[in-house]
Design a protein around this motif. Sequence first.
Motif, short mmCIF file in Angstrom:
data_model
loop_
_atom_site.label_atom_id
_atom_site.label_comp_id
_atom_site.label_asym_id
_atom_site.label_seq_id
_atom_site.Cartn_x
_atom_site.Cartn_y
_atom_site.Cartn_z
N VAL A 54 36.99 48.85 40.41
CA VAL A 54 36.60 47.44 40.53
C VAL A 54 35.45 47.06 39.60
O VAL A 54 35.00 45.92 39.60
CB VAL A 54 36.24 47.05 41.99
CG1 VAL A 54 37.42 47.27 42.91
CG2 VAL A 54 35.01 47.76 42.48
N ARG A 59 38.38 45.81 35.51
CA ARG A 59 38.99 44.51 35.79
C ARG A 59 39.47 43.83 34.51
O ARG A 59 40.56 43.28 34.46
CB ARG A 59 37.98 43.59 36.50
CG ARG A 59 37.65 44.03 37.91
CD ARG A 59 36.64 43.10 38.54
NE ARG A 59 36.19 43.61 39.81
CZ ARG A 59 35.76 42.85 40.79
NH1 ARG A 59 35.71 41.54 40.66
NH2 ARG A 59 35.36 43.38 41.92
N TYR A 62 42.55 45.66 33.18
CA TYR A 62 43.76 45.34 33.95
C TYR A 62 44.23 43.91 33.67
O TYR A 62 45.41 43.66 33.49
CB TYR A 62 43.51 45.53 35.45
CG TYR A 62 44.78 45.46 36.23
CD1 TYR A 62 45.63 46.56 36.28
CD2 TYR A 62 45.17 44.30 36.88
CE1 TYR A 62 46.83 46.52 36.98
CE2 TYR A 62 46.36 44.24 37.57
CZ TYR A 62 47.19 45.35 37.63
OH TYR A 62 48.37 45.29 38.30
N PHE A 63 43.28 42.99 33.59
CA PHE A 63 43.62 41.59 33.34
C PHE A 63 44.25 41.41 31.96
O PHE A 63 45.26 40.72 31.80
CB PHE A 63 42.36 40.71 33.45
CG PHE A 63 42.61 39.26 33.20
CD1 PHE A 63 43.25 38.47 34.15
CD2 PHE A 63 42.22 38.68 32.01
CE1 PHE A 63 43.48 37.13 33.91
CE2 PHE A 63 42.44 37.34 31.76
CZ PHE A 63 43.08 36.56 32.71
N VAL A 68 44.68 50.23 34.11
CA VAL A 68 43.33 50.50 34.59
C VAL A 68 42.65 51.45 33.61
O VAL A 68 43.10 52.58 33.43
CB VAL A 68 43.36 51.11 36.00
CG1 VAL A 68 41.96 51.38 36.50
CG2 VAL A 68 44.08 50.16 36.95
N GLN A 127 32.58 36.73 44.26
CA GLN A 127 32.95 37.81 45.17
C GLN A 127 32.10 37.75 46.45
O GLN A 127 32.60 37.92 47.55
CB GLN A 127 32.75 39.16 44.48
CG GLN A 127 33.16 40.35 45.32
CD GLN A 127 33.10 41.63 44.53
OE1 GLN A 127 33.62 41.71 43.43
NE2 GLN A 127 32.45 42.63 45.09
#
Length: 169
Positions: A54, A59, A62-63, A68, A127
């Motif tokens: 995370v 992130r 992955y985006f 990952v 978050q």
Amino acid sequence: DASRPFAVFPENKFDYIFSVSGVMEFDNTLQFFESCQNHLRDGGHFFVTNDNVVAMRGRISYFCLGKVRQYHLFVTLNQGGWKVIPIHNMLRILQESGFRIREVRYVSLLPKDCLMLPLALIVYPIQFLYMNLSRSRIPWKEQRTIYPFRSLLCRHYIIVCQKEIREIV
């Protein structure tokens, strides 16, 4: 195969067991944790380290790329696989295995990880708000322990668990 039940030294129990960055390689993490729990003395400690998926670097990867961090997008037969286990699932599996979570600590913050600080400063308030508004049975203090601001920058985490002490009746 550590994802299957195993007995390293069936007659011995240990005070400490360490699992260093390997749990995402196992097909059955629950059985691995249960086997480790069986090898601990009552009150013994189990330390689990893992990659922090995370963190901002993960992130963004992955985006943008659909993968990952350092792991390949495509995995072929006989190539090492990798199962993404976010920390909240890791904690749940540990608890299902009979461990009590004592501490969660994010570690491995390199100078180049600080380049992600501007993005982390944007993401964390969102978050934080989400955690505040979500209806979770997990107490607020535990939520902040699982996902502190530091979780957006550090590469790894350490979970310290303890095997419950069984009372003899």
